[in-house]
Design a protein around this motif. Structure first.
Motif, short mmCIF file in Angstrom:
data_model
loop_
_atom_site.label_atom_id
_atom_site.label_comp_id
_atom_site.label_asym_id
_atom_site.label_seq_id
_atom_site.Cartn_x
_atom_site.Cartn_y
_atom_site.Cartn_z
N LEU A 446 -2.70 32.64 4.09
CA LEU A 446 -1.37 33.08 4.52
C LEU A 446 -0.46 33.36 3.33
O LEU A 446 0.33 34.31 3.36
CB LEU A 446 -0.74 32.01 5.44
CG LEU A 446 -1.39 31.97 6.82
CD1 LEU A 446 -1.12 30.65 7.50
CD2 LEU A 446 -0.91 33.14 7.67
N ALA A 447 -0.61 32.55 2.29
CA ALA A 447 0.22 32.77 1.10
C ALA A 447 -0.11 34.12 0.47
O ALA A 447 0.78 34.86 0.04
CB ALA A 447 0.01 31.64 0.10
N LYS A 448 -1.40 34.46 0.43
CA LYS A 448 -1.82 35.76 -0.11
C LYS A 448 -1.20 36.88 0.73
O LYS A 448 -0.70 37.86 0.22
CB LYS A 448 -3.33 35.90 -0.09
CG LYS A 448 -4.04 35.23 -1.26
CD LYS A 448 -4.09 36.15 -2.45
CE LYS A 448 -4.55 35.45 -3.71
NZ LYS A 448 -3.51 34.74 -4.45
N ARG A 449 -1.30 36.71 2.05
CA ARG A 449 -0.74 37.72 2.94
C ARG A 449 0.77 37.86 2.70
O ARG A 449 1.30 38.95 2.55
CB ARG A 449 -0.98 37.31 4.39
CG ARG A 449 -0.30 38.20 5.40
CD ARG A 449 -0.25 37.60 6.79
NE ARG A 449 0.91 36.75 6.96
CZ ARG A 449 1.48 36.48 8.11
NH1 ARG A 449 0.98 36.98 9.23
NH2 ARG A 449 2.53 35.72 8.18
N ASN A 450 1.45 36.72 2.63
CA ASN A 450 2.90 36.77 2.48
C ASN A 450 3.32 37.33 1.13
O ASN A 450 4.42 37.84 0.98
CB ASN A 450 3.49 35.37 2.69
CG ASN A 450 3.29 34.91 4.13
OD1 ASN A 450 3.00 35.73 5.01
ND2 ASN A 450 3.41 33.62 4.37
#
Ligand SMILES: Nc1ncnc2c1ncn2[C@@H]1O[C@H](COP(=O)(O)OP(=O)(O)OP(=O)(O)O)[C@@H](O)[C@H]1O
Ligand SMILES: [Mg+2]
Length: 507
Positions: A446-450
């Motif tokens: 999710l951090a990569k996506r965000n």
């Protein structure tokens, strides 16, 4: 009646000094299904390797039905009625299932192997225990669920009445898991005893009578499964409450990062495995891929990672056509890849953790400066990632082989996450990792996506796809059956129906 297995005050210290088991008491009654759970590196596989004679205890004693035994090697274990199906399968790929089942103990006609009888034996065992296989199929051409059934049949052929299954469901789809559980219950009805390692606590509740929980090499508790909840088990394992909650998801979908157009691909035998595959992954989006195993997901990942040739169509990364590029070129274009089979594609088992963490980048600063490799920065990099990803092992210089299965997976994940990709392809990223680490890997995705990366997430675990993906591509027979917007209306059941191709989802 004495226990089928009683391991008493067992300690195992590996030659490198790692204390994998410390004063473990472990008992299994005849005819029960006994689950063994614990975090990655807790010592589960080690304890079972001691029982199967693959390793020797440093201290302690093993009793079978009240009788003290020394289990010097697996041959001895088999003689004592113990069979083990390993975390990594051990069948001969070019042999048929029947040949594998009877391997080492082949029926003979004169001096030759009696293939007809081997097939008949396999078919009879298969029918008796409800483990469906095609005896004449070659292992390399059979799906993973059938390979596993073949492994179980092999132990039964050798007379096992105590079966150790080390994370059998990690590689299975939900349907295959149901089939396996059915077969396991059937085995127990016929008098067998089963020890079952898993990270999925729902499975413990579903299938096991009792469960032993390990933590840091020791036993943290042994309970009847009906007396505990999943949350209780998680707390016993980790020492704190763990909760896999769902995420608020408003993604800010950015520009197209990866565009796949009319992609087609054939396998080694010329059979089409991908047909007319078209989709896009945007910056700031997790695109999930769901499908029953063997419907083209693995091939799609391989093609996009540069591991498999393309027959038709194109792949663009940030507008640049890259189909046919090598793994190295794909990496240079910003593609990172967590492979589903880490042993085949991800790691060098005899290299150190530190080396495995830089294989894709050691030739660049800060690892190489002025043409010279700087071992200090390699080590520092490894120390930092090991801490961040909670990789438990003897240290950055330890070989990857010496790590537990889940910790090996964490090494691959750490390397790929830290590569700063524009497109991250994550294939079964939490296969074999414990709940704490799963929570962490999900947080990283999710951090990569965000942070604006495009993420392609392929997983056989539908709850994982539903938890993380913004949109979901459903694959059936190498084609895209539909692309669904994720949301509360979508459940594992509805997704399952689409995956079977009985219903065409509306995009
Ligand atoms: N051959 C080996 N040599 C040295 N250390 C080892 C070896 N095998 C395992 N270990 C260490 O022993 C500990 C326990 O490992 P084990 O494989 O038993 O864990 P596990 O509970 O099965 O974990 P996982 O859930 O990740 O499979 C780990 O710290 C691991 O690094
Ligand atoms: Mg293990």
């Amino acid at each position: 009646m004495p226990a089928r297995v009683a391991m008493q005050q067992i300690s195992k210290i590996y030659p490198n000094g790692v204390v994998a088991n410390h004063k473990v008491d472990f008992a299994v009654e005849k005819g029960e299904i006994h689950a063994l759970v614990g975090e990655n590196g807790a010592g589960k596989s080690t304890l079972m390797k001691l029982l199967y004679g693959l390793e020797q205890p440093t201290h302690g004693a093993i009793f079978l039905e009240g009788r003290r035994v020394e289990i010097a090697n697996p041959q001895r274990a088999i003689h004592l009625g113990i069979g083990m199906v390993h975390q990594n399968f051990m069948l001969a790929p070019s042999f048929t299932i029947a040949e594998n089942v009877v391997l080492g103990n082949e029926p003979r006609k004169g001096r030759l192997v009696d293939h007809k009888r081997a097939i008949a034996i396999t078919a009879a065992l298969s029918a008796k225990f409800g483990l469906q296989v095609d005896p004449t199929a070659r292992i390399e051409a059979t799906p993973v669920g059938m390979r596993q059934r073949a492994e179980i049949l092999k132990t039964l052929f050798r007379g096992a009445d105590l079966l150790i299954l080390d994370e059998p469901t990690a590689v299975l789809t939900p349907q295959e898991t149901d089939e396996l559980f059915w077969a396991v219950r059937n085995l127990v009805d016929q008098g067998k005893t089963v020890i079952f390692i898993t990270h999925k606590l729902g499975e413990v509740k579903e299938i096991a009578d009792r469960v032993t929980v390990m933590r840091h090499g020791e036993v943290a508790g042994r309970v009847a499964t009906r007396e505990v909840t999943e949350a209780d088990l998680a707390r016993m394992m980790v020492g704190r409450a763990v909760l896999l909650s769902s995420y608020a998801r408003p993604a800010v979908r950015g520009k197209v990062v990866a565009a796949v157009h009319n992609l087609g691909c054939i396998d080694e035998t010329g059979r089409p495995v991908l047909r007319n595959v078209t989709f896009a992954v945007h910056a700031g989006e997790i695109l999930g891929v769901a499908g029953v195993e063997g419907n083209g997901q693995s091939e799609l990942v391989e093609v996009m990672a540069g591991l498999r040739a393309v027959a038709t169509g194109e792949i663009r990364i940030n507008g640049k056509a890259v189909q046919g590029a090598s793994v190295r070129e794909m990496r240079a274009n910003g593609v990172a890849h967590i492979p589903e089979d880490r042993l085949a594609n991800g790691v060098a088992l005899d290299a150190s953790i530190a080396e495995n963490l830089v294989v894709d980048r050691y030739h660049r600063p800060p690892f190489t400066r002025y043409g010279v490799l700087w071992p200090r920065s390699v080590r520092q990099h490894a120390t930092a990632l090991m801490q961040q990803f909670d990789i438990r092992g003897a240290g950055p210089g330890a070989s990857l082989r010496s790590l537990s299965g889940g910790n090996q997976q964490k090494v691959v994940a750490a390397r790929e996450f830290s590569a700063a990709p524009v497109l991250l392809i994550a294939a079964q990223p939490t296969r074999g990792v414990d709940i704490g680490a799963t929570e962490f890997v999900h947080g990283q995705l999710l951090a990569k996506r965000n942070a604006g990366a495009a993420v392609l997430l392929v997983s056989a675990d539908l709850s994982e796809v539903l938890r993380l993906a913004d949109r979901i591509v459903v694959m059936v027979k190498g084609e895209i059956a539909g692309i669904l917007e994720n949301g509360p209306q979508l459940t594992e059941e509805t997704l399952g129906v689409y995956m079977l191709g009985r219903n065409r989802p509306t995009p």
